[in-house]
Motif scaffolding. Structure first.
Motif, mmCIF file in Angstrom:
data_model
loop_
_atom_site.group_PDB
_atom_site.id
_atom_site.type_symbol
_atom_site.label_atom_id
_atom_site.label_comp_id
_atom_site.label_asym_id
_atom_site.label_seq_id
_atom_site.Cartn_x
_atom_site.Cartn_y
_atom_site.Cartn_z
ATOM 1 N N GLY A 1 0.778 -1.220 0.000
ATOM 2 C CA GLY A 1 0.000 0.000 0.000
ATOM 3 C C GLY A 1 0.813 1.276 0.000
ATOM 4 N N ARG A 2 0.084 2.372 -0.131
ATOM 5 C CA ARG A 2 0.700 3.665 -0.424
ATOM 6 C C ARG A 2 1.632 4.165 0.677
ATOM 7 N NH1 ARG A 2 -2.637 9.165 -2.084
ATOM 8 N NH2 ARG A 2 -0.819 10.507 -2.449
ATOM 9 N N THR A 3 1.259 3.973 1.928
ATOM 10 C CA THR A 3 2.126 4.439 3.011
ATOM 11 C C THR A 3 3.483 3.744 2.962
ATOM 12 O OG1 THR A 3 0.242 4.953 4.444
ATOM 13 C CG2 THR A 3 2.380 4.632 5.510
ATOM 14 N N SER A 4 3.458 2.432 2.750
ATOM 15 C CA SER A 4 4.714 1.685 2.652
ATOM 16 C C SER A 4 5.501 2.100 1.420
ATOM 17 C CB SER A 4 4.419 0.181 2.604
ATOM 18 O OG SER A 4 3.841 -0.260 3.821
ATOM 19 N N ALA B 1 -2.184 -2.003 -4.393
ATOM 20 C CA ALA B 1 -3.176 -2.370 -3.386
ATOM 21 C C ALA B 1 -4.447 -2.884 -4.053
ATOM 22 C CB ALA B 1 -3.486 -1.161 -2.506
ATOM 23 N N PRO B 2 -4.962 -4.019 -3.623
ATOM 24 C CA PRO B 2 -6.191 -4.567 -4.217
ATOM 25 C C PRO B 2 -7.418 -3.793 -3.737
ATOM 26 C CG PRO B 2 -5.471 -5.956 -2.404
ATOM 27 C CD PRO B 2 -4.410 -4.902 -2.576
ATOM 28 N N SER B 3 -8.567 -4.126 -4.315
ATOM 29 C CA SER B 3 -9.827 -3.514 -3.885
ATOM 30 C C SER B 3 -10.846 -4.611 -3.610
ATOM 31 C CB SER B 3 -10.361 -2.537 -4.941
ATOM 32 O OG SER B 3 -10.738 -3.221 -6.121
ATOM 33 N N GLU B 4 -11.908 -4.217 -2.940
ATOM 34 C CA GLU B 4 -12.935 -5.177 -2.531
ATOM 35 C C GLU B 4 -13.922 -5.428 -3.665
ATOM 36 O OE1 GLU B 4 -16.572 -5.372 0.764
ATOM 37 O OE2 GLU B 4 -14.924 -3.924 0.991
ATOM 38 N N LEU B 5 -14.281 -6.678 -3.878
ATOM 39 C CA LEU B 5 -15.274 -7.032 -4.887
ATOM 40 C C LEU B 5 -16.590 -6.318 -4.587
ATOM 41 C CD1 LEU B 5 -15.985 -8.851 -7.340
ATOM 42 C CD2 LEU B 5 -16.757 -10.571 -5.685
ATOM 43 N N GLY B 6 -17.160 -5.692 -5.606
ATOM 44 C CA GLY B 6 -18.419 -4.981 -5.446
ATOM 45 C C GLY B 6 -18.277 -3.534 -5.058
ATOM 46 N N ARG B 7 -17.044 -3.065 -4.807
ATOM 47 C CA ARG B 7 -16.822 -1.684 -4.382
ATOM 48 C C ARG B 7 -15.972 -0.963 -5.423
ATOM 49 N NH1 ARG B 7 -17.500 0.773 0.465
ATOM 50 N NH2 ARG B 7 -17.840 -1.249 1.486
ATOM 51 N N VAL C 1 -2.658 2.486 -7.503
ATOM 52 C CA VAL C 1 -1.677 2.332 -8.583
ATOM 53 C C VAL C 1 -0.291 2.695 -8.077
ATOM 54 C CG1 VAL C 1 -0.958 3.125 -10.863
ATOM 55 C CG2 VAL C 1 -3.373 2.676 -10.394
ATOM 56 N N PHE C 2 0.616 1.750 -8.184
ATOM 57 C CA PHE C 2 1.984 1.905 -7.680
ATOM 58 C C PHE C 2 2.860 2.729 -8.619
ATOM 59 C CE2 PHE C 2 6.386 0.272 -7.691
ATOM 60 C CZ PHE C 2 6.751 0.550 -6.387
ATOM 61 N N SER D 1 -13.215 -6.208 -8.971
ATOM 62 C CA SER D 1 -12.177 -5.933 -7.980
ATOM 63 C C SER D 1 -10.806 -5.861 -8.629
ATOM 64 C CB SER D 1 -12.171 -7.015 -6.897
ATOM 65 O OG SER D 1 -12.005 -8.293 -7.469
ATOM 66 N N LEU D 2 -9.892 -5.181 -7.949
ATOM 67 C CA LEU D 2 -8.503 -5.115 -8.360
ATOM 68 C C LEU D 2 -7.706 -6.154 -7.593
ATOM 69 C CD1 LEU D 2 -7.951 -1.244 -8.243
ATOM 70 C CD2 LEU D 2 -8.330 -2.643 -10.285
ATOM 71 N N ARG D 3 -6.678 -6.695 -8.252
ATOM 72 C CA ARG D 3 -5.743 -7.593 -7.592
ATOM 73 C C ARG D 3 -4.338 -7.016 -7.689
ATOM 74 N NH1 ARG D 3 -5.993 -13.620 -9.532
ATOM 75 N NH2 ARG D 3 -5.984 -12.701 -11.622
ATOM 76 N N THR D 4 -3.528 -7.291 -6.694
ATOM 77 C CA THR D 4 -2.131 -6.882 -6.751
ATOM 78 C C THR D 4 -1.483 -7.471 -8.006
ATOM 79 O OG1 THR D 4 -1.943 -6.732 -4.356
ATOM 80 C CG2 THR D 4 0.098 -7.035 -5.594
ATOM 81 N N GLY D 5 -0.841 -6.633 -8.781
ATOM 82 C CA GLY D 5 -0.217 -7.081 -10.020
ATOM 83 C C GLY D 5 -1.072 -6.892 -11.245
ATOM 84 N N ASP D 6 -2.284 -6.348 -11.082
ATOM 85 C CA ASP D 6 -3.070 -6.008 -12.268
ATOM 86 C C ASP D 6 -2.299 -4.993 -13.108
ATOM 87 O OD1 ASP D 6 -5.161 -7.656 -11.618
ATOM 88 O OD2 ASP D 6 -6.539 -6.058 -11.034
ATOM 89 N N LEU D 7 -2.400 -5.151 -14.407
ATOM 90 C CA LEU D 7 -1.730 -4.263 -15.361
ATOM 91 C C LEU D 7 -2.765 -3.758 -16.339
ATOM 92 C CD1 LEU D 7 0.899 -3.149 -16.812
ATOM 93 C CD2 LEU D 7 0.908 -5.326 -18.072
ATOM 94 N N TYR D 8 -2.789 -2.439 -16.556
ATOM 95 C CA TYR D 8 -3.672 -1.948 -17.615
ATOM 96 C C TYR D 8 -2.919 -0.961 -18.497
ATOM 97 C CZ TYR D 8 -4.960 2.122 -14.572
ATOM 98 O OH TYR D 8 -4.972 3.246 -13.782
#
Length: 408
Positions: free
Chosen positions: A70-73, A200-206, A217-218, A327-334
């Motif tokens: 995540g962003r803080t890290s 950072a991933p996101s929650e399904l449905g949100r 986005v990193f 939902s988003l998953r860690t490592g998604d690329l667009y």
């Protein structure tokens, strides 16, 4: 030259510090690395030597644990890395942990989860419309100014820069042919793009709102969305791209964190149509990026597409990609979609540069309409950085090789 002595103005100086994955000479062990000039710092080893609380994120064979943190890290790790390569007190500890860039092996820096590609350049979309629908009243499709058009690609064929690209085979049918034929593509193309890497991933449905872009986005990288135009033209009616796109997508070995590109943020082009609330970025921070891309074939620059002209921003693309609850998953690329500017020398594909093969390009080694076996494509780019210095993006290269085992 010692690794700390980066020449003034080097686009990969301490203001940049892109992330990659490498193995040092004589080893196959993959390590997270950070580029400084023409050297690579073993980030995990440096974190361990300096007692960093983030050592467990950096001593991995892939960037995914850091992406997921995540962003803080991300910000904390970047501040620590900047100190490790600039503060003289760290020099004795850190200097032995550098490797010359020319001596290491680079790998795909993250495990790709899902891959989505967009169609966000109005110049590109209009050129394609004029090529394939010359009699249409509007070169854009009716939905283009209302939503970012995209399609889901194949994550398993995302390749790191330097990997050969085998010429794909498939069905193709010219308008005058009585029936389709099968064989290697004869209209293999380039698409100069920018890829965005989800951490950072996101929650399904949100859905992720526009303001959530920087939380998820990193960073970004150059991307070449190789395209078999003849296969694509025959298969994509009425559905979207499939085999004409899924055989290979090349990305840079270096991911530039968004925090390195603050000086490159710009407003997107003026919007000509009212947007629905989830895409309306009127009150958001500038969503465009001033990236200056160069596209070369066999070392000869054929185009210089400007990313600042992209109509749809990466934040809007992310919001649209998740608005249905996906939902988003860690490592998604667009991917941004092909980057094309208004001038002929700013078109981001051979389809546009040669106007679908009508106007051949004159290269030092001969004419080209589409790519030939042995051709090497290179994308490079830079962005404005602090104090007028440039921020370099890792280049993407790929050599076209003939198919070794033709399928009948």
């Amino acid at each position: 030259m010692p690794p700390f002595d980066v020449p003034e103005g080097d686009p990969f100086g301490p203001h940049n510090l892109p992330y990659g994955v490498f193995s040092p000479p004589g080893s196959s062990e993959r390590r997270v690395g950070v580029r400084l000039g023409d050297h690579v710092l073993d980030a995990g080893a440096a974190a361990h030597a300096l007692g960093s609380p983030y050592a467990s994120l950096l001593a991995r064979p892939t960037l995914n644990p850091l992406l997921a943190a995540g962003r803080t890290s991300w910000s904390d790790v970047r501040r620590a890395l900047t100190a490790w390569v600039t503060v003289p007190a760290h020099r004795e500890t850190v200097e032995p942990l550098f490797h010359p860039l020319s001596s290491v092996t680079l790998y795909l820096p993250f495990e790709v989860a899902d891959y989505v590609d967009f169609y966000a350049s109005e110049n590109h979309a209009r050129n394609v419309g004029r090529i394939f629908r010359p009699d249409a009243a509007d070169s854009l499709t009716p939905n283009w100014k209302h939503l970012p058009i995209g399609y889901h690609g194949r994550s398993g064929t995302v390749l790191v820069s330097g990997t050969d690209v085998v010429r794909p085979s498939g069905q193709r049918k010219a308008p005058t042919d009585p029936a389709p034929v099968f064989g290697p593509s004869v209209r293999l193309d380039i698409e100069a793009e920018v890829g965005f890497v989800v951490g950072a991933p996101s929650e399904l449905g949100r859905p992720v709102p526009l303001g959530g872009f920087r939380d998820h986005v990193f960073g970004l990288c150059l991307l070449n969305d190789w395209s078999a135009r003849d296969v694509q033209a025959w298969e994509y009616v009425p559905l979207g791209p499939f085999l004409g796109k899924s055989f290979a997508t090349s990305v840079a070995a270096w991911i530039t964190p968004l925090d390195a590109l603050e000086e490159a943020r710009v407003a997107p082009p003026e919007r000509t149509h009212a947007l629905l609330p989830y895409l309306d970025d009127t009150d958001e921070e500038p969503g465009g990026y001033d990236l200056r891309i160069s596209m070369a074939v066999n070392g000869h620059v054929v185009s210089e597409p400007p990313f600042s002209t992209m109509y749809w921003t990466a934040a809007q693309q992310l919001a649209h990609m998740t608005v249905n609850g996906a939902s988003l998953r860690t490592g998604d690329l667009y991917g941004s979609g092909t980057v094309s500017g208004p001038a002929e020398g700013q078109r981001g594909s051979l389809l546009e540069l040669t106007w679908n093969g009508r106007d051949a390009l004159e290269l030092p080694d001969g004419k080209r309409t589409f790519l030939e076996d042995g051709d090497v494509v290179t994308l490079s780019a830079w962005a404005p950085g602090p104090g007028g210095v440039r921020v370099g993006l890792g280049e993407v290269t790929g050599r076209v090789t003939p198919r070794a085992d033709p399928v009948s």
